[in-house]
Motif scaffolding. Structure first.
Motif, PDB file in Angstrom:
ATOM      1  N   ILE A 121      -5.817 -14.139 -13.869  1.00 50.25           N
ATOM      2  CA  ILE A 121      -6.297 -13.753 -12.656  1.00 50.25           C
ATOM      3  C   ILE A 121      -7.536 -12.671 -13.108  1.00 50.25           C
ATOM      4  O   ILE A 121      -7.050 -12.097 -13.320  1.00 50.25           O
ATOM      5  N   VAL A 122      -8.721 -12.932 -12.474  1.00 51.88           N
ATOM      6  CA  VAL A 122      -9.510 -11.738 -12.193  1.00 51.88           C
ATOM      7  C   VAL A 122      -9.334 -11.994 -10.776  1.00 51.88           C
ATOM      8  O   VAL A 122      -9.857 -11.907 -10.685  1.00 51.88           O
ATOM      9  N   MET A 123      -9.698 -10.961 -10.685  1.00 49.56           N
ATOM     10  CA  MET A 123      -9.600 -10.134  -8.921  1.00 49.56           C
ATOM     11  C   MET A 123     -10.643  -8.366  -8.805  1.00 49.56           C
ATOM     12  O   MET A 123     -10.598  -7.720  -9.878  1.00 49.56           O
ATOM     13  N   ARG A 124     -11.145  -9.186  -7.491  1.00 50.74           N
ATOM     14  CA  ARG A 124     -11.501  -7.591  -6.905  1.00 50.74           C
ATOM     15  C   ARG A 124     -11.522  -7.434  -5.256  1.00 50.74           C
ATOM     16  O   ARG A 124     -11.051  -8.377  -5.218  1.00 50.74           O
ATOM     17  N   HIS A 125     -11.411  -5.923  -5.416  1.00 50.99           N
ATOM     18  CA  HIS A 125     -10.232  -6.403  -3.679  1.00 50.99           C
ATOM     19  C   HIS A 125     -11.023  -4.697  -3.537  1.00 50.99           C
ATOM     20  O   HIS A 125     -11.169  -4.147  -4.002  1.00 50.99           O
ATOM     21  N   PRO A 126     -10.811  -4.378  -2.100  1.00 52.97           N
ATOM     22  CA  PRO A 126     -12.111  -3.262  -0.942  1.00 52.97           C
ATOM     23  C   PRO A 126     -10.380  -2.348  -1.637  1.00 52.97           C
ATOM     24  O   PRO A 126     -11.170  -1.347  -1.335  1.00 52.97           O
ATOM     25  N   ASP A 127      -9.491  -2.500  -1.353  1.00 57.13           N
ATOM     26  CA  ASP A 127      -8.230  -1.680  -0.928  1.00 57.13           C
ATOM     27  C   ASP A 127      -7.025  -1.576  -2.522  1.00 57.13           C
ATOM     28  O   ASP A 127      -7.284  -2.523  -2.685  1.00 57.13           O
ATOM     29  N   ASP A 128      -7.483  -0.432  -2.984  1.00 53.96           N
ATOM     30  CA  ASP A 128      -6.682  -0.313  -4.316  1.00 53.96           C
ATOM     31  C   ASP A 128      -5.227   0.119  -3.883  1.00 53.96           C
ATOM     32  O   ASP A 128      -4.640  -0.963  -4.587  1.00 53.96           O
ATOM     33  N   LYS A 129      -5.435   0.421  -2.915  1.00 51.72           N
ATOM     34  CA  LYS A 129      -3.389   0.131  -2.455  1.00 51.72           C
ATOM     35  C   LYS A 129      -2.744  -0.778  -2.490  1.00 51.72           C
ATOM     36  O   LYS A 129      -2.039  -1.860  -2.796  1.00 51.72           O
ATOM     37  N   GLU A 130      -3.742  -1.621  -1.531  1.00 48.94           N
ATOM     38  CA  GLU A 130      -3.194  -3.559  -0.895  1.00 48.94           C
ATOM     39  C   GLU A 130      -2.403  -3.691  -2.554  1.00 48.94           C
ATOM     40  O   GLU A 130      -2.002  -3.909  -2.603  1.00 48.94           O
ATOM     41  N   ALA A 131      -3.975  -3.145  -3.130  1.00 52.58           N
ATOM     42  CA  ALA A 131      -4.292  -4.433  -4.571  1.00 52.58           C
ATOM     43  C   ALA A 131      -2.705  -3.793  -5.723  1.00 52.58           C
ATOM     44  O   ALA A 131      -1.952  -5.046  -6.317  1.00 52.58           O
ATOM     45  N   LEU A 132      -2.867  -3.167  -5.725  1.00 54.39           N
ATOM     46  CA  LEU A 132      -1.730  -1.642  -6.837  1.00 54.39           C
ATOM     47  C   LEU A 132      -0.726  -2.718  -6.552  1.00 54.39           C
ATOM     48  O   LEU A 132       0.570  -3.212  -7.171  1.00 54.39           O
ATOM     49  N   GLY A 133      -0.331  -2.681  -4.760  1.00 55.78           N
ATOM     50  CA  GLY A 133       1.319  -2.690  -4.778  1.00 55.78           C
ATOM     51  C   GLY A 133       1.246  -4.331  -4.148  1.00 55.78           C
ATOM     52  O   GLY A 133       2.424  -4.516  -5.201  1.00 55.78           O
ATOM     53  N   ALA A 134      -0.041  -5.024  -4.443  1.00 57.00           N
ATOM     54  CA  ALA A 134       0.567  -6.709  -4.497  1.00 57.00           C
ATOM     55  C   ALA A 134       1.046  -6.689  -6.249  1.00 57.00           C
ATOM     56  O   ALA A 134       1.822  -7.867  -6.257  1.00 57.00           O
TER      57      ALA A 134
END
Length: 343
Positions: A121-134
């Motif tokens: 998967i290649v993902m772009r997300h605006p919230d680094d904390k949410e992305a890293l936690g998931a």
């Protein structure tokens, strides 16, 4: 000179395996050594002739691109790279409306679900904390996730592309090169900060110039210190001071991470006014060249805005930003093949 025990025909699989990236999430570039990144670059160089004709290295494999923010270059180049490797692509460019996220599905559940349909998967997300936690929660339960940009702190595939472009521009060597990362907002320059981590791994000297109230995020600064990176910081310089710095330091390249403020953001006008002090003119670069004998490269993560630099640089020997697009597919072919694995 005796014959080496390692004498044999080149095999791209050796370089891909030596990156140590197989099955790993790609989040921060300090996790990889100079040797590993160099193997990635050598694989990318071997793939350059196949950016149009393609190969079958990842035949039967599937990439899922999940982009919660707009993208042209990052999303399209990864999708093109997977197709050129013989693989397939599932794309979601508006998950807030078109996926189950619109039904309040969590990011973790989305990633775990789509892992069943893809190999990476290649993902772009605006919230680094949410992305890293998931992603941390997903470890061992899903496929590897490559960051296409999380929040304001990390954009490793852009950092790899920018450093690969410079590696190729400087005859496959970044050790000791003096690279300026210049923007009024270093705190939200995720492409510039990922570039810095890659440069640090490759032994370059990093020169930051920015506004004192918007400095490099602590998470990145701490990583640079832990790496033993060679870097220095300069704040609140005007155009004349920048020119003096470029001459005194003998810089090789200036990198502009671009405007991180969306066009409908009320802070955008303030950012662009501050950008005046960081403006690069072709006449300035020619004065630096006369003083140092160096053709200073100008790189930009794109998209660009009027007022950031002189667009006359497009047709000068200083231009790097459009050339980088020529390398983007090969670099991301190598990255996808390294993460998915070809053995």
């Amino acid at each position: 000179m005796s014959i080496s025990n390692n004498f044999k025909a080149k095999d791209i699989r050796d370089h891909l395996e030596a990156t140590g990236m197989k099955g790993r999430n790609i989040t921060f570039l300090d996790e990889f050594s100079k040797e590993q990144i160099t193997h990635l670059f050598k694989a990318a160089e071997m793939l350059e002739p196949f950016m149009r004709t393609g190969t079958s290295l990842l035949k039967g494999k599937t990439l899922y691109t999940l982009f919660f923010q707009p993208s042209t270059r990052t999303r399209c180049s990864h999708e093109n790279a997977m197709i050129r490797l013989g693989g397939q692509v599932i794309t979601e460019s508006d998950p807030l409306h078109n996926s189950s996220v619109a039904k309040n599905e969590s990011l973790y559940d989305s990633l775990r679900t789509t892992s069943k349909y893809a190999d990476v998967i290649v993902m772009r997300h605006p919230d680094d904390k949410e992305a890293l936690g998931a992603i941390e929660h997903l470890t061992g339960r899903g496929v590897p996730v490559i960051s296409g940009g999380y929040g304001h702190v990390t954009h490793p595939t852009q950092g790899l592309l920018d450093s690969y472009t410079c590696w190729r521009a400087f005859n496959n060597e970044l050790e000791g090169k003096k690279i300026v990362i210049s923007t009024p907002d270093l705190s939200r320059a995720r492409s510039g900060q990922s570039f810095a981590l890659a440069l640090a791994s490759m032994g370059a000297h990093i020169i930051y110039t920015g506004a004192s109230e918007l400095a490099t995020p602590e998470i990145v600064r701490n990583k640079l210190i832990a790496m033993g990176a060679s870097f220095e910081e300069h704040f609140d310089l005007d155009q004349a001071a920048h020119e003096k710095l470029f001459i005194e330091k003998g810089v090789d390249l200036v990198y502009l991470p671009g405007c991180s403020v969306k066009k409908d953001d009320p802070n955008r006008d303030d950012f662009m006014k501050k950008m005046d002090n960081y403006y690069l003119g072709l006449d300035m670069l020619e004065r630096v060249r006369a003083a140092t004998g160096k053709i200073v490269g100008v790189h930009h993560s794109l998209p660009r805005n009027p007022g950031e630099f002189d667009f006359a640089i497009d047709d000068s020997p200083h231009e790097i930003y459009f050339k980088a697009l020529e390398f983007s597919v090969a670099l991301r072919m190598a990255l996808l093949a390294s993460v998915v694995g070809v053995h």
